[in-house]
Design a protein around this motif. Structure first.
Motif: not given
Ligand code: FAD
Length: 393
Positions: A57, A301-303, A314, A331-332, A336-337, A368
């Motif tokens: 992102s 959202l917390s990756g 992401a 996401l920030e 990425w998660y 997502s």
């Protein structure tokens, strides 16, 4: 007809093609059964223009994809067909543009030359035989008759959880009234001197028609994308989910209504016409596996990272609510998660995997994970896992 394989992949959308490629490359004798006559699934039926979910992102131009592998191979082949193709920025995300015909060519090119992979098109998986907690046989129907396939492992890439449902594996799906808006796309040709404003003016005029109660409320979420040439474009309309013949008739009726409004309101659309429509309704949410783990909104959202994380993503949580329309939770920047392998494995059917739209994810997390780039990498990882299980018992 009786066939046998190590890995059977049900569904040849982007996830299924990636799953089949990877399983075959790992040494598994692989069969892919797809009920359409072409690969690509929803991306082709709904005439997508961009692969989403490939990059991290943020505003910075990406220097590579998050997952590499088959996702990269597909982009490389698409670039050979249209040299100079680069990720484009839309809002806070980057997307990889493609033309529908080129995606079909690319998926065919990669899969048709793959050793140990047999592709069965116009072949629908209709039932499975489960014995001692494993799928032993898959039954499919094609133009030439019934096919019985004995297999060591199955990957459900049907988008709608066909094998999950047929095998009785644990599954979940939101109640009909809570499911997100579905989509229906049509192609317009003969647009004259369109300029750059169509992506703004199209939703504007449709929203006006909604205010005047000429068309249903959900059509105000209509989107317009430029086509391969200046004189063509694609309209994506939103409609309530459900793929019945009446719903498809309704979608076609609203497509014609939307085009009529554009032809009456925008000069450049006056002599245009609809030249192609989606073959069915594109669902955002279908039946999914209740896997060994279910990915959550919080994970996205917390990756969150997992010990068995196999795919990075992401893409924002993109929900198409019936009342609120599309909403995006990002996401920030740079975050990425991971999606753990447990989201692709059935806890109750030992040799059943899934990939793409039917992985184990909450409705929000699915908002997502369901985009093409992520689905390709999920397919690849399911193919790897299914082949490993078979080769190293
Ligand atoms: C309206 C809309 C717009 C979207 N826009 C974008 C976009 O612009 N970019 C993006 O990246 N993503 C987009 N997406 C998401 C994306 O299209 C899909 O989620 C993704 O392509 C899913 O890939 P898949 O392989 O999991 O499933 P699918 O593409 O749905 O493939 C499943 C395949 O399985 C086959 N199948 C089903 N049942 C059986 C059976 N019993 N036997 C044999 N075959 C079977 C189907 O024919 C199909 O080919 C959009 C989704 C929607 C609904």
């Amino acid at each position: 007809m009786r066939l046998s394989c190590d890995v059977l992949v049900a569904g040849g959308g982007v996830a299924g093609i990636a799953a089949a490629l990877r399983a075959a490359r790992e040494g598994a004798r692989t069969i892919l059964a797809e009920m359409n006559s072409f690969p690509g699934g929803t991306a082709i039926n709904c005439m997508h223009r961009y692969i989403c979910g490939l990059y991290s992102s943020g505003h910075v131009e990406p220097d590579g994809t998050l997952n590499g592998g088959i996702a990269d191979e597909i982009c490389t082949e698409l670039k050979k067909l249209v040299p100079g193709t680069k990720p484009v920025k839309m809002g806070k995300v980057h997307l990889f543009p493609f033309a529908t015909g080129n995606l079909i060519k690319t998926l065919r090119l990669l899969s048709e030359k793959q050793a140990r992979l047999d592709l069965l098109y116009e072949t629908k998986v209709v039932s499975v035989k489960v014995q001692n907690g494993r799928i032993r046989n898959v039954f499919a129907r094609s133009n030439t008759g019934e096919i019985e396939i004995s297999t060591q492992a199955v990957i459900d890439c049907s988008g709608e959880g066909a094998v999950i449902r047929l095998s009785g594996a644990s599954s979940h799906i939101s109640p009909p009234e809570e499911r997100q808006l579905a989509g229906f796309c049509f192609k317009i040709t003969g647009i004259e001197e369109p300029g750059d404003m169509a992506p703004v003016s199209v939703p504007y005029y449709i929203s006006q028609a909604v205010i005047e109660k000429k068309v249903p409320d959900y059509l105000k979420y209509t989107k317009f994308y430029q086509g391969d040439t200046e004189s063509e474009g694609y309209c994506l309309i939103s409609i309530p989910p459900g793929d019945s013949p009446e719903r498809i008739r309704e979608a076609k009726k609203y497509a014609a209504a939307v085009h009529g409004i554009l032809a009456d309101s925008i000069d450049s659309f006056r002599n245009s016409s609809i030249t192609e429509m989606s073959s069915g309704i594109a669902e955002r949410e279908g039946l999914r596996m209740k896997g060994e783990y279910m990915l959550t909104e919080e994970d996205v959202l917390s990756g969150r990272k997992f010990h068995d994380g196999v795919v990075k993503s992401a893409w924002p949580i993109e929900l198409w609510d019936r009342e609120k329309g599309p909403t995006y939770r990002y996401l920030e920047p740079g975050a990425w998660y991971q999606i753990p392998l447990r989201c692709l494995k059935s806890p109750d059917i030992k040799n059943l995997y899934c990939a793409g739209r039917c992985i184990s994810a909450s409705p929000e997390a699915l908002g997502s994970t369901r985009v093409m780039g992520t689905c390709i990498s999920l397919g690849e990882q399911a193919g790897l896992a299914a082949a490993k299980e078979m080769i190293v018992p």
